[in-house]
Enzyme design. Structure first.
Site, mmCIF file in Angstrom:
data_model
loop_
_atom_site.group_PDB
_atom_site.id
_atom_site.type_symbol
_atom_site.label_atom_id
_atom_site.label_comp_id
_atom_site.label_asym_id
_atom_site.label_seq_id
_atom_site.Cartn_x
_atom_site.Cartn_y
_atom_site.Cartn_z
ATOM 1 C CB SER A 1 73.349 -20.891 5.106
ATOM 2 O OG SER A 1 72.791 -21.876 5.897
ATOM 3 C CD GLU B 1 72.715 -28.975 10.296
ATOM 4 O OE1 GLU B 1 72.261 -29.186 9.005
ATOM 5 O OE2 GLU B 1 73.028 -28.202 11.150
HETATM 6 C C1 LIG Z 1 73.459 -21.341 15.595
HETATM 7 C C2 LIG Z 1 73.392 -21.712 14.081
HETATM 8 C C3 LIG Z 1 74.322 -22.249 13.383
HETATM 9 C C4 LIG Z 1 74.429 -22.447 12.005
HETATM 10 N N1 LIG Z 1 75.318 -23.178 11.374
HETATM 11 C C5 LIG Z 1 75.392 -23.263 9.878
HETATM 12 C C6 LIG Z 1 76.665 -23.871 9.323
HETATM 13 O O1 LIG Z 1 77.474 -24.275 9.906
HETATM 14 N N2 LIG Z 1 76.412 -23.949 8.045
HETATM 15 C C7 LIG Z 1 75.413 -23.521 7.187
HETATM 16 O O2 LIG Z 1 75.621 -23.546 6.061
HETATM 17 N N3 LIG Z 1 74.408 -22.975 7.953
HETATM 18 C C8 LIG Z 1 74.511 -22.720 9.266
HETATM 19 N N4 LIG Z 1 73.223 -22.024 9.717
HETATM 20 C C9 LIG Z 1 72.298 -21.443 9.195
HETATM 21 C C10 LIG Z 1 70.905 -22.165 9.191
HETATM 22 O O3 LIG Z 1 70.809 -23.458 8.408
HETATM 23 C C11 LIG Z 1 69.828 -21.173 8.467
HETATM 24 O O4 LIG Z 1 69.790 -20.024 9.442
HETATM 25 C C12 LIG Z 1 68.590 -21.695 8.623
HETATM 26 O O5 LIG Z 1 68.441 -23.037 7.798
HETATM 27 C C13 LIG Z 1 67.446 -20.723 8.334
HETATM 28 O O6 LIG Z 1 67.825 -19.950 6.999
HETATM 29 P P1 LIG Z 1 67.631 -18.467 7.088
HETATM 30 O O7 LIG Z 1 68.542 -17.922 8.390
HETATM 31 O O8 LIG Z 1 68.001 -18.039 5.757
HETATM 32 O O9 LIG Z 1 66.141 -17.984 7.387
HETATM 33 P P2 LIG Z 1 65.215 -18.040 6.630
HETATM 34 O O10 LIG Z 1 65.023 -19.196 5.490
HETATM 35 O O11 LIG Z 1 65.050 -16.718 5.809
HETATM 36 O O12 LIG Z 1 63.669 -17.980 7.356
HETATM 37 C C14 LIG Z 1 63.247 -17.106 8.170
HETATM 38 C C15 LIG Z 1 61.951 -17.570 8.779
HETATM 39 O O13 LIG Z 1 60.838 -17.958 7.903
HETATM 40 C C16 LIG Z 1 60.654 -19.465 8.229
HETATM 41 N N5 LIG Z 1 60.153 -20.157 7.017
HETATM 42 C C17 LIG Z 1 61.189 -20.009 5.871
HETATM 43 N N6 LIG Z 1 60.646 -20.849 4.839
HETATM 44 C C18 LIG Z 1 59.545 -21.653 5.468
HETATM 45 C C19 LIG Z 1 58.511 -22.395 5.001
HETATM 46 N N7 LIG Z 1 58.325 -22.992 4.008
HETATM 47 N N8 LIG Z 1 57.588 -22.725 5.876
HETATM 48 C C20 LIG Z 1 57.167 -22.057 7.087
HETATM 49 N N9 LIG Z 1 58.312 -21.044 7.538
HETATM 50 C C21 LIG Z 1 59.276 -20.882 6.721
HETATM 51 C C22 LIG Z 1 61.735 -19.879 8.987
HETATM 52 O O14 LIG Z 1 61.311 -20.972 9.973
HETATM 53 C C23 LIG Z 1 62.214 -18.786 9.814
HETATM 54 O O15 LIG Z 1 61.541 -18.396 10.924
HETATM 55 C C24 LIG Z 1 73.381 -21.754 11.304
HETATM 56 C C25 LIG Z 1 72.245 -21.169 11.961
HETATM 57 C C26 LIG Z 1 72.295 -21.001 13.294
HETATM 58 C C27 LIG Z 1 71.274 -20.231 14.096
#
Ligand SMILES: Cc1cc2nc3c(=O)[nH]c(=O)nc-3n(C[C@H](O)[C@H](O)[C@H](O)COP(=O)(O)OP(=O)(O)OC[C@H]3O[C@@H](n4cnc5c(N)ncnc54)[C@H](O)[C@@H]3O)c2cc1C
Length: 380
Positions: free
Chosen positions: A127, A242
């Protein structure tokens, strides 16, 4: 490498009985329910206990089993109070599958067994601030230098980066490409010069994940997983590992969760309240259904892909139902609890729950996966 077939539950039980205590009714009063991590726990000790347990587990032959044998082992192990194994999740279920499916023989030799024995702990550098659900937006880049690659960029939400030995790193190796093309995957050592890890404090009070800044970090050529430009395919392997782990295999749900809820009702003198009975019954049903689908999915390889998304959603449904029960039994005052008490851990449970719905691909993304890949609906 030890492989087993048709494992028998009695021998697993005897092995565990010699090394770990059984869960008791008392545990429901004392042991934790915190999700993601326990903010007050001694993290170094948790990590060392996980490493030590995994070494014995591997040496006994339990770390590399087929799905059916793993299900037998999991159901026996659920009866025992085992160390917190969350520090191992990324190596075992995210980097491990990528190396097994796409890595060279040399990479597999160097990393797989140490990961399976708990000697090498991993984190996942996928991410970025502009690339979460839309992972194809990765901007961190690697450029060729003699003997390998030089990596620069920023990653975020990196669980375990502060104690991991290595990372599975997704970067853009072809700056002319965009989206899924031109991405490559590497194993990067976290102690390499230019890796800067900064903790992110969560609302639970803990700091389980981090920002990671990469400033001209050298990664040797041989640490490329798969071919140059195939990083997206490798990422998909890791992400399905995962999802499966978070949905069930890795016990994303704290052990004896419903029993702990019942213990809370007893402790607070609410155990004869019909409203509380209703909440406990809802939690027991959600718990039972989740476990049944985990077992069913594990037993049927055709279901494995969809089951990982389904069980991840079921986990968050279960956590939601349990949260309603906690707020009914303990009232909103539970949220104010701090310190080492079990009620303080319920507070961490509730505050950690939104993170579980996002980690490993947000729930909305899991629903897209089920719609597109399992039901064959057109892409949204
Ligand atoms: C506890 C925790 C541990 C984590 N650990 C890691 C890690 O070790 N390594 C790593 O790389 N990442 C990690 N992450 C990151 C995680 O993979 C991302 O937070 C996640 O993929 C969402 O991306 P974002 O935060 O950028 O949210 P966004 O992608 O910006 O999403 C925001 C909202 O929009 C919705 N949304 C986005 N796109 C769509 C779509 N196409 N259709 C419908 N809804 C949509 C999402 O569901 C969400 O509700 C972790 C996250 C958490 C909470």
């Amino acid at each position: 490498m030890v492989r087993m077939q048709d494992i028998d539950a009695a021998s697993v039980d005897a092995w565990l009985a010699a090394r770990a205590p059984l869960h008791t009714a008392q545990d429901a009063q004392h042991t934790g329910v915190a999700l993601i991590e326990e903010s007050g726990a001694d993290e170094g000790a948790v990590v060392e206990a996980a490493r030590a347990w995994q070494r014995e587990w591997y040496d006994a032959g339990y770390a590399e089993l087929g799905a059916a044998d793993a299900a037998v082992v999991r159901s026996v192990a659920a009866n025992y109070r085992l160390p917190d194994l969350r520090p191992l999740l990324i190596g075992l279920h995210i980097l491990g599958p990528a190396l097994r499916e796409h890595g060279t023989a040399a990479l597999q030799r160097r990393y797989l067994t140490p990961i399976l024995r708990g000697e090498i702990l991993a984190c996942q550098l996928f991410s970025e601030p502009e690339a979460g659900s839309d992972l194809a937006g990765v901007r961190a880049k690697a450029v060729r230098v003699p003997g390998g690659w030089s990596v620069s960029g920023q990653k975020v939400w990196t669980s375990n980066a502060h104690f991991a030995d290595v990372a599975e790193l997704l970067v853009r190796t072809d700056s002319a490409s965009s989206r899924h093309a031109g991405l490559s995957m590497f194993v990067m050592h976290m102690d390499a010069p230019g890796v800067d890890v900064r903790p992110l404090r969560q609302m639970t009070g803990g700091a389980a994940f981090n920002e990671v800044f990469l400033n001209d970090v050298f990664v040797p050529e041989e640490n490329l997983i798969g071919e140059e430009g195939t990083g997206w395919r490798v990422a998909m392997t890791s992400l399905s590992g995962e999802r499966a782990a978070l949905g069930g295999e890795f016990e994303a749900v704290p052990p004896q969760l419903v029993e702990k809820l019942a213990a809370m009702a007893l402790r607070r003198g609410r155990s004869e309240d019909p409203l509380v009975w209703g909440c406990l019954a809802d939690a027991a049903v959600a718990d039972f259904a989740h476990r049944a689908v985990v077992e069913h999915g594990a037993a049927d390889p055709q279901l494995a892909g969809a089951a990982a998304s389904v069980t991840k959603l079921m986990v968050t449904d279960l956590l939601e139902v349990v949260t309603s029960a906690v707020l009914e039994i303990g009232d909103a005052e539970v949220l104010l609890e701090r310190g080492a008490s079990i009620d303080a851990q319920w507070s961490e449970f509730i505050l950690g729950k939104p993170g579980v719905a996002i980690a490993g691909g947000a729930n909305e993304i899991q629903k897209n996966v089920i719609a597109e890949r399992h039901l064959g609906l057109p892409k949204g």
